[in-house]
Every structure is written in C-alpha cells, then in structure tokens.
Design an enzyme around this catalytic site. Sequence first.
Site, PDB file in Angstrom:
ATOM      1  N   HIS A 266      19.706 -48.491 -30.732  1.00 32.08           N
ATOM      2  CA  HIS A 266      20.297 -47.713 -31.837  1.00 32.08           C
ATOM      3  C   HIS A 266      21.787 -48.046 -31.917  1.00 32.08           C
ATOM      4  O   HIS A 266      22.161 -49.087 -32.439  1.00 32.08           O
ATOM      5  CB  HIS A 266      20.017 -46.237 -31.567  1.00 32.08           C
ATOM      6  CG  HIS A 266      20.276 -45.303 -32.708  1.00 32.08           C
ATOM      7  ND1 HIS A 266      20.682 -45.710 -33.945  1.00 32.08           N
ATOM      8  CD2 HIS A 266      20.177 -43.935 -32.791  1.00 32.08           C
ATOM      9  CE1 HIS A 266      20.831 -44.661 -34.745  1.00 32.08           C
ATOM     10  NE2 HIS A 266      20.530 -43.580 -34.061  1.00 32.08           N
ATOM     11  N   HIS A 307      16.412 -55.705 -38.726  1.00 35.57           N
ATOM     12  CA  HIS A 307      16.529 -54.256 -38.907  1.00 35.57           C
ATOM     13  C   HIS A 307      15.169 -53.705 -39.289  1.00 35.57           C
ATOM     14  O   HIS A 307      14.404 -54.376 -39.984  1.00 35.57           O
ATOM     15  CB  HIS A 307      17.548 -53.933 -40.015  1.00 35.57           C
ATOM     16  CG  HIS A 307      18.036 -52.529 -39.997  1.00 35.57           C
ATOM     17  ND1 HIS A 307      17.334 -51.496 -40.577  1.00 35.57           N
ATOM     18  CD2 HIS A 307      19.145 -51.974 -39.437  1.00 35.57           C
ATOM     19  CE1 HIS A 307      18.003 -50.374 -40.388  1.00 35.57           C
ATOM     20  NE2 HIS A 307      19.097 -50.629 -39.701  1.00 35.57           N
ATOM     21  N   ASP A 365      25.879 -54.233 -36.984  1.00 30.49           N
ATOM     22  CA  ASP A 365      26.441 -54.431 -35.645  1.00 30.49           C
ATOM     23  C   ASP A 365      26.947 -55.837 -35.428  1.00 30.49           C
ATOM     24  O   ASP A 365      27.709 -56.085 -34.502  1.00 30.49           O
ATOM     25  CB  ASP A 365      25.391 -54.092 -34.585  1.00 30.49           C
ATOM     26  CG  ASP A 365      25.075 -52.624 -34.596  1.00 30.49           C
ATOM     27  OD1 ASP A 365      26.022 -51.841 -34.564  1.00 30.49           O
ATOM     28  OD2 ASP A 365      23.887 -52.260 -34.653  1.00 30.49           O
TER      29      ASP A 365
HETATM   30  N1  CMC Z   1      16.063 -62.262 -32.796  1.00 28.47           N
HETATM   31  C1  CMC Z   1      14.945 -63.010 -32.753  1.00 28.47           C
HETATM   32  N2  CMC Z   1      13.746 -62.608 -33.237  1.00 28.47           N
HETATM   33  C2  CMC Z   1      13.690 -61.383 -33.770  1.00 28.47           C
HETATM   34  C3  CMC Z   1      14.819 -60.532 -33.850  1.00 28.47           C
HETATM   35  C4  CMC Z   1      16.039 -61.028 -33.353  1.00 28.47           C
HETATM   36  N3  CMC Z   1      17.146 -60.273 -33.399  1.00 28.47           N
HETATM   37  N4  CMC Z   1      14.478 -59.369 -34.430  1.00 28.47           N
HETATM   38  C5  CMC Z   1      13.177 -59.448 -34.702  1.00 28.47           C
HETATM   39  N5  CMC Z   1      12.702 -60.675 -34.307  1.00 28.47           N
HETATM   40  C6  CMC Z   1      11.331 -61.189 -34.514  1.00 28.47           C
HETATM   41  C7  CMC Z   1      10.354 -60.538 -33.523  1.00 28.47           C
HETATM   42  O1  CMC Z   1      10.276 -61.295 -32.328  1.00 28.47           O
HETATM   43  C8  CMC Z   1       9.086 -60.563 -34.333  1.00 28.47           C
HETATM   44  O2  CMC Z   1       8.595 -61.908 -34.305  1.00 28.47           O
HETATM   45  P1  CMC Z   1       6.991 -62.184 -34.323  1.00 28.47           P
HETATM   46  O3  CMC Z   1       6.517 -61.656 -35.637  1.00 28.47           O
HETATM   47  O4  CMC Z   1       6.862 -63.653 -34.155  1.00 28.47           O
HETATM   48  O5  CMC Z   1       6.441 -61.405 -33.152  1.00 28.47           O
HETATM   49  C9  CMC Z   1       9.552 -60.293 -35.761  1.00 28.47           C
HETATM   50  O6  CMC Z   1      10.911 -60.776 -35.805  1.00 28.47           O
HETATM   51  C10 CMC Z   1       9.529 -58.818 -36.163  1.00 28.47           C
HETATM   52  O7  CMC Z   1      10.262 -58.081 -35.178  1.00 28.47           O
HETATM   53  P2  CMC Z   1      10.023 -56.543 -34.798  1.00 28.47           P
HETATM   54  O8  CMC Z   1      10.511 -56.309 -33.411  1.00 28.47           O
HETATM   55  O9  CMC Z   1       8.599 -56.177 -35.099  1.00 28.47           O
HETATM   56  O10 CMC Z   1      10.938 -55.804 -35.842  1.00 28.47           O
HETATM   57  P3  CMC Z   1      11.410 -54.307 -35.772  1.00 28.47           P
HETATM   58  O11 CMC Z   1      11.612 -53.859 -37.169  1.00 28.47           O
HETATM   59  O12 CMC Z   1      10.509 -53.484 -34.922  1.00 28.47           O
HETATM   60  O13 CMC Z   1      12.805 -54.407 -34.974  1.00 28.47           O
HETATM   61  C11 CMC Z   1      15.101 -54.459 -34.447  1.00 28.47           C
HETATM   62  C12 CMC Z   1      14.032 -54.214 -35.542  1.00 28.47           C
HETATM   63  C13 CMC Z   1      16.464 -54.101 -35.019  1.00 28.47           C
HETATM   64  C14 CMC Z   1      14.838 -53.563 -33.229  1.00 28.47           C
HETATM   65  C15 CMC Z   1      15.048 -55.964 -34.046  1.00 28.47           C
HETATM   66  O14 CMC Z   1      15.254 -56.776 -35.171  1.00 28.47           O
HETATM   67  C16 CMC Z   1      16.045 -56.295 -32.944  1.00 28.47           C
HETATM   68  O15 CMC Z   1      15.753 -56.126 -31.766  1.00 28.47           O
HETATM   69  N6  CMC Z   1      17.271 -56.793 -33.326  1.00 28.47           N
HETATM   70  C17 CMC Z   1      18.312 -57.073 -32.364  1.00 28.47           C
HETATM   71  C18 CMC Z   1      19.004 -55.783 -31.939  1.00 28.47           C
HETATM   72  C19 CMC Z   1      19.916 -55.213 -33.013  1.00 28.47           C
HETATM   73  O16 CMC Z   1      20.702 -55.930 -33.631  1.00 28.47           O
HETATM   74  N7  CMC Z   1      19.838 -53.876 -33.220  1.00 28.47           N
HETATM   75  C20 CMC Z   1      20.673 -53.176 -34.193  1.00 28.47           C
HETATM   76  C21 CMC Z   1      19.874 -52.671 -35.329  1.00 28.47           C
HETATM   77  S1  CMC Z   1      20.884 -51.986 -36.635  1.00 28.47           S
HETATM   78  C22 CMC Z   1      21.528 -50.553 -35.990  1.00 28.47           C
HETATM   79  C23 CMC Z   1      21.404 -49.337 -36.867  1.00 28.47           C
HETATM   80  O17 CMC Z   1      21.238 -49.414 -38.100  1.00 28.47           O
HETATM   81  O18 CMC Z   1      21.460 -48.228 -36.276  1.00 28.47           O
END
Ligand code: CMC
Length: 431
Positions: A266, A307, A365
């Site tokens: 988060h 995101h 971020d």
């Molecule tokens: N780098 C590489 N691959 C990624 C990333 C990333 N940052 N984010 C998602 N993916 C890939 C993931 O491996 C998956 O691939 P596949 O379909 O081959 O398995 C696909 O993209 C979908 O990912 P997900 O985990 O299902 O997506 P999500 O919506 O559950 O996760 C997230 C969103 C923000 C947790 C994730 O993108 C992430 O971990 N990002 C890095 C951490 C980050 O920057 N967090 C800040 C978010 S913004 C803060 C706020 O608004 O409060």
Amino acid sequence: MADRKAYLDMGDGRGKIELPVLEGTMGPDVVDIRNLSRHNIFTYDPGFVSTASCSSSISFIDGEKSILLYRGYPIEQLADQADFMDVSYLLMHGELPNRSEKERFVSRVSKHTMVHDQMLTFFRGFRRDAHPMAVMVGMVGALSAFYHDSLDMANFQHREVAAYRLISKVPTLAAMCYKYSIGQPFQYPRNDLSYVANFLHMMFATPCAAYPVNPVVARALEQIFILHADHEQNASTSTVRLAGSSGASPFACVAAGIASLWGPAHGGANEAVLDMLTQIGDVSNIKDFIQRAKDPKDPFRLMGFGHRVYKNYDPRASVLRDSCHQVLDELSLEDNRLFQVALELEKIALDDDYFMTRKLYPNVDFYSGLLLHAMGIPSNMFTVIFTIARTIGWTAQWNEMASDPDRKIGRPRQLYMGNEPRDFVPLDRRA
Ligand code: CMC
C-alpha cells in the site's frame, strides 16, 4: 434510475432471488445483495475484489481512462491550480471554498497545530531507531486519550472539531517523529506559515537556524499532498471506515488507517522504488532488471509499476513526473543519476511487450520517492508524508460514514472450512 434487477438462481429448488441493480453517477453498476442474508445466503469475495463496501461521493477512479476525481474535479486541475487547503475543504465539505470560507478554514486548521505538551513524554518512551510509522500509529492513537471531549459521532460539531484536530496535528506529530529519530529538538509549529511551509519548517528548522522554505520545493510537496489526499475505498480508508463503524474514536480509527497504510503493498511502495533505483544504479544495468521483472521464476517486480485499478498511466504519476523535472532543475542537484535511471527505465518498460500486454504503467510511487529524496526527506519518512496527505481523505470518509443513514457496524461473514463439532480430548489421551 431504471428499475433494473439481477437474478440469482440457487439451483436447489429455492427458485430465483431478485436483486436490485444500483446505478452510481459514474462507474460500474452494483448488484444490491443486502437482502441475501434473509435467505441465509452469503457471498465470498476475499480482498473485496467485486464488492462495493459503501456508497461514497468523495473520490472516483476510472482506471482504464486514467481518471481520478475529487468531488468531481479532475486531479490534474487540482494539482495544477489548487492548494492543499482548497483540496482539504473540498474533500471535507463537498465544494471548493469561497474566499471567506477558505480564510476561516485555514485559520481554524492553523489554530489546532500544537499538540498537548504531555504528548512529548510519550515520544521519549520510543526507541530513537523505531520506524516513524510505528511511532505514528502510537501517537495518533494517543490523541484519543487527550481529546475525548468531543467524540459524539452523531454530533456534527464534534465530528468537525475532530477533523480539524486531525488535519492540523498529524503534520506536527510527523515532524516530531523525524526530529526524535535524529536527536534534534522538536520545532513548534508556526501558524504564520502555510500548511506545507509549516511542515517543512517543523522538519528542517533548528533552534539555531531557520529553514528558508524554497517555493518550488514547497509547491512540489503540496502537489504530493494533493495527489495522495484520497483514493476511493483503498485498504487504509476501508480500515478507517470499518474501525469507525463501531463508533470508535476518530483518532483511534485514523491510527488503524496508518497501520494499514504502512504495508509495502500500500503506502510503503515509494520507499521500495528508491531502493530499486539505487540498486540499479546506472542506466546500463536497466535491461538486466527488466529481464528479472519478466522472469516468472524471479520474485523481483518493477516497483512503482502496475496498479489494481489503473490499467493505464496513473494520472498522479504524470503530474509528479513534471514536478520531478522542476525540482531537480531548481535544486540543480549534481547527482540526478536516479532520476535518469527512472526516466530510462520508464521508457524501456513502456516499449516492452510484457508490460504493454499486462497494462503495467508507472504508478504514483514511481516518482514520489524520487521527489521526496531530492527534498532531503529520508526514505523511512516517505510513508509518513503519505499519512499526512491521506489524513484528510480518511477524515472525510469517516465523516461520510458517520452521517450515512445506511451505516451499520462492519461485520463480514465467512466461509467456514474448519472442523465439525467434536469432543474435547483430555491431555493424557492426546496423540
Ligand atoms: N513488475 C513485473 N510484473 C508485474 C508487476 C510489476 N511491477 N506488476 C504486475 N506484474 C505482472 C504479474 O506478475 C502478473 O503477470 P502474469 O499475468 O504473467 O502472472 C500480471 O502483471 C498481473 O499482476 P497482478 O499481481 O495480478 O496484479 P495486481 O492488480 O494484483 O497487483 C500491484 C497490483 C500494484 C500489487 C502490482 O502491480 C505490484 O506489485 N506492483 C509493484 C508494487 C507497487 O508499485 N505498488 C504500489 C501500487 S500504487 C499505490 C497506491 O495507489 O496506494
């Protein structure tokens, strides 16, 4: 609004249950399942991925179109033309203030900036190397022990004074956390300064030297505050609402929100972005890190990318990208290597099929950590800065919840997967 219905067929002879479909002003319609419990039917939705927990008119996101609105106003316009007091008033009251409303608001906020002197003794109980977010959880929670005179949730005036106290005192406590961690004396707030300039003063002035506030830096920090002020029903906001649904003290509810915000998934991500950029170190190393991010066997992810809601460029990241250019030019930092790495990383990733097909774009971020770093704010304070900004969002959401005629104590159900009833086994007969 058309009288639309959805139908749930249980397939067990109970026939179809009719469910009203509710339409918001914008965004997806929602199926109203409130009456399902009367039929002893419950829904299963870990992470609330498909669940609207409340109705709200404070902020709105369209993640496909890169839209974020506060009370209907686009975030880009607010970041460009408003100050944080305009935005705070807007979130709290629903409209932008006129001149006299704004003067009254600013004056009231500045009258509450000091904290009770006895709170200083609380600080002394913490280790100096404690994470500032751990201290913030404790100190904001402790406000409830000092300001218990106006905690009738049903009383508008009480809610209002609690809101003023929170918006005003959280920056003071945040700066005190920093001063305590580096062993410098606390700086009292200065009510002649703007909200942002006062915070910079409390962070960086000392009894020996005033801190001349650089207007470019102050404006960049103000934009960070504006961009982080509210974001629909995210984890910390939902925490504040859930805690508040029982009628708990707003200070304790916001402390719960701070605890939720602290998590790396988060509010903690911008700290991780800076660590990642430092680790990459040089533009020549970017390709290796991109390869690692794409490798499903490697847990490494490109921090600051992707995101849950934005499946396009995060509009907040676009604002901060420009702000980064301005601040780095203004401060003419000799070493802006991290920024160069960030720009190149963004370029390479946005041109890469892996990121394009998964709709992974820079989020807020990605740039906020770089900016805060350039301002001289240490990385363990990044989430504390987010806390200051989000306090107004939490407060507005708590207030909306408190005055919602549909309010109920939050009490989710569960899908029980444990043991069926069984008899107690005395110790001498246990395997
Ligand atoms: N780098 C590489 N691959 C990624 C990333 C990333 N940052 N984010 C998602 N993916 C890939 C993931 O491996 C998956 O691939 P596949 O379909 O081959 O398995 C696909 O993209 C979908 O990912 P997900 O985990 O299902 O997506 P999500 O919506 O559950 O996760 C997230 C969103 C923000 C947790 C994730 O993108 C992430 O971990 N990002 C890095 C951490 C980050 O920057 N967090 C800040 C978010 S913004 C803060 C706020 O608004 O409060």
